[in-house]
Write an enzyme that holds these catalytic residues in place. Structure first.
Site, short mmCIF file in Angstrom:
data_model
loop_
_atom_site.label_atom_id
_atom_site.label_comp_id
_atom_site.label_asym_id
_atom_site.label_seq_id
_atom_site.Cartn_x
_atom_site.Cartn_y
_atom_site.Cartn_z
N HIS A 182 0.81 -1.23 0.00
CA HIS A 182 0.00 0.00 0.00
C HIS A 182 0.84 1.28 0.00
CE1 HIS A 182 0.54 0.18 4.42
NE2 HIS A 182 0.27 1.45 4.27
N HIS A 244 7.58 -2.35 2.34
CA HIS A 244 7.41 -0.89 2.35
C HIS A 244 8.74 -0.11 2.21
CE1 HIS A 244 3.40 -1.84 3.24
NE2 HIS A 244 3.44 -1.82 4.55
#
Ligand code: BG6
Length: 490
Positions: A182, A244
């Site tokens: 994300h 990430h």
């Protein structure tokens, strides 16, 4: 508008669905980006029916109007936009291990376009994909597309990620697989490519000749919240680093792609990840928080959190030094750190330049060795900052540090978003630019595998740090060893 499709969510009663996927669909609906024929089928074990599921989701959507400080806040829920999504919801109760469930699903879906969103723990993914494949649900020969969205962490180390990729790719083509991270849905992360590759002034200096080192930070003030059980077997490294933090690394360090076509961009990311020298354990620091304070309130130690083993050896903090073995970055260390319960919430990349080649202003006390820092602010502050030296006012020639700061919100109006909007929309359109390819996932795990191997057998907590602090002293020592220091978090 995206092509018409059905979004099947496995894990529909879970947190991700209500906190992120539904707000994202709502935002897409309010932009008019969802097709009339769009629909959602939620699948979960929870004993719910369509109306019960929809009622719960509506209640959560309404709660987003209550807290202006929450990460997703909207002053008012637009009834038409939520109505668009709500009226298209359907629910199928069932166990993922039950073959009959997939038969029902097949009947319900017919031959149209389908995205299967696997919002489930990593260990269920392989079985789930096997069952979808065996039931013929991933077969695109009837014309409709069949796509899989797989959440992170993808596997738990290199061998398991390789095995999972092999297993998925027995049932589906690589083009059907959308491995999500994300961070790539964040505007500020996508903007790094714009800053680097749309301007002529940055790229020429973005290399070893001019850059001393780079720091990548994802500091959080929250603890493990209600996710103790998940976090115990995951830890900070698996939760944040090969996904990430490496996403941020790719954005700041990859070579310019030949074009913005998905495969060109993904190839450059892969090449960069492949160039990371596997991290030796002495270049990594793990830490765990002890009791302390968060904004003036006492908070417990990690070992006292709900769902956590009182003798847990799981790390809640990790710092590491990466060496990238290519022509652009040879000799330029990349220092990464992430942790829970730190003194500030800050996700950013700072690029520290080498000092000017010759010190002309000798009378100025050199309180800083690299005055030029470019900071790419990702979250919660979003912007771009440059630091440099200027003359202090007065009769003598003395220098002082100044900075210029650009805040996205000052230039561009931004609608509240959760970061999944672009990702869902891209998946519907079949644009994989912002998703992870199998080879990149494996290269990322390969880079951290020596550290995972070393930490695997540990039974101690490693270095500790008080909740609300800057992190363990060992992380400072990692940089001090090289004569450098972290930018402060507060
Ligand atoms: C998630 C991790 O993927 O990312 C969490 O599982 C972490 O532990 C979160 O808190 C951080 O994301 P963001 O967007 O809030 O910085």
């Amino acid at each position: 508008t995206a092509p018409s499709c059905t979004l099947v969510i496995f894990g529909a009663a879970g947190d991700l669905t209500k906190r992120l996927l539904m707000p994202a669909l709502y935002n897409l609906a309010s932009e008019g980006l969802l097709a009339e024929g769009f629909s959602v089928v939620g699948v979960d074990r929870a004993a719910l029916d369509r109306d019960g599921w929809a009622r719960g989701l509506t209640a959560t959507m309404n709660s987003f109007t209550e807290d202006p400080t929450a990460e997703f806040y909207t002053p008012q829920l637009d009834a038409a936009s939520w109505g668009f999504v709500e009226s298209r919801l359907d629910y199928l109760q069932g166990d993922f291990t039950d073959a009959a469930l997939f038969g029902h699903l097949k009947e319900r879906l017919g031959g149209g376009n389908v995205i299967f969103y696997l919002a489930v723990a990593s260990r269920f993914v392989g079985d789930l994909v096997d069952r979808l494949g065996t039931a013929g649900l991933l077969d695109q020969s009837a014309g409709g597309f069949r796509r899989l969205v797989v959440e992170k962490p993808f596997g738990s180390d290199l061998p398991s990620a390789q095995a999972l990729n092999r297993r998925i790719l027995r049932q589906a083509q690589e083009e059907q697989v959308f491995r999500i991270d994300h961070f790539l849905g964040k505007e500020t992360v996508q903007s790094i490519m714009a800053v680097r590759f749309a301007n002529g002034m940055f790229e020429p200096t973005w290399r070893r000749e001019y850059i001393d080192h780079v720091q990548i930070t994802a500091a959080e003030t929250v603890g493990v919240e209600e996710r103790g059980a998940f976090y115990e077997t995951t830890g900070a490294l698996r939760d944040m680093v090969p996904n990430h933090l490496f996403t941020l690394l790719c954005m700041v360090a990859m070579d310019p792609p030949n074009s913005f076509a998905a495969e060109d961009v993904r190839t450059e990311k892969f090449r960069l990840l492949q160039a990371i020298r596997p991290v030796p354990p002495e270049d990594a620091v793990r830490g765990q928080y002890t009791a302390g304070e968060e904004v003036g309130h006492p908070v417990p130690a990690y070992r006292d959190e709900h769902g956590v083993d009182p003798a847990s050896a799981t790390e809640t903090y990790v710092a590491m030094k990466l060496r990238i073995e290519n022509w652009r970055w040879a000799g330029v260390p990349f220092y990464l750190r992430t942790g829970k319960r730190l003194t500030g919430r800050r996700t950013e990349i700072s690029v520290h330049f080498r000092p000017a080649p010759y010190r002309l202003f000798r009378d100025t006390p050199a309180d800083h060795t690299t005055p030029n820092v470019v900071r790419l602010l990702i979250d919660p502050e979003r912007g771009f900052e440059t630091q440099f030296d200027a003359k202090l006012p007065g009769p003598s020639m003395r220098l002082g540090r100044v900075c210029t700061r650009m805040r996205y919100d000052d230039f561009f109006e931004q609608k509240p978003s959760v970061g999944y909007e672009t990702l869902l929309y891209d998946c519907m359109r079949g644009d994989a630019t912002l998703f992870q390819r199998a080879d990149a996932i494996e290269a990322a795990w390969a880079a951290v595998q020596p550290v995972l191997d070393d930490w695997g057998g540990r039974t101690d907590a490693g270095a500790t740090y008080a909740a609300g602090s800057e992190g363990p002293a060992a992380a400072d020592a990692l940089l001090a060893r090289d004569g450098r220091s972290w930018l402060p978090l507060h």
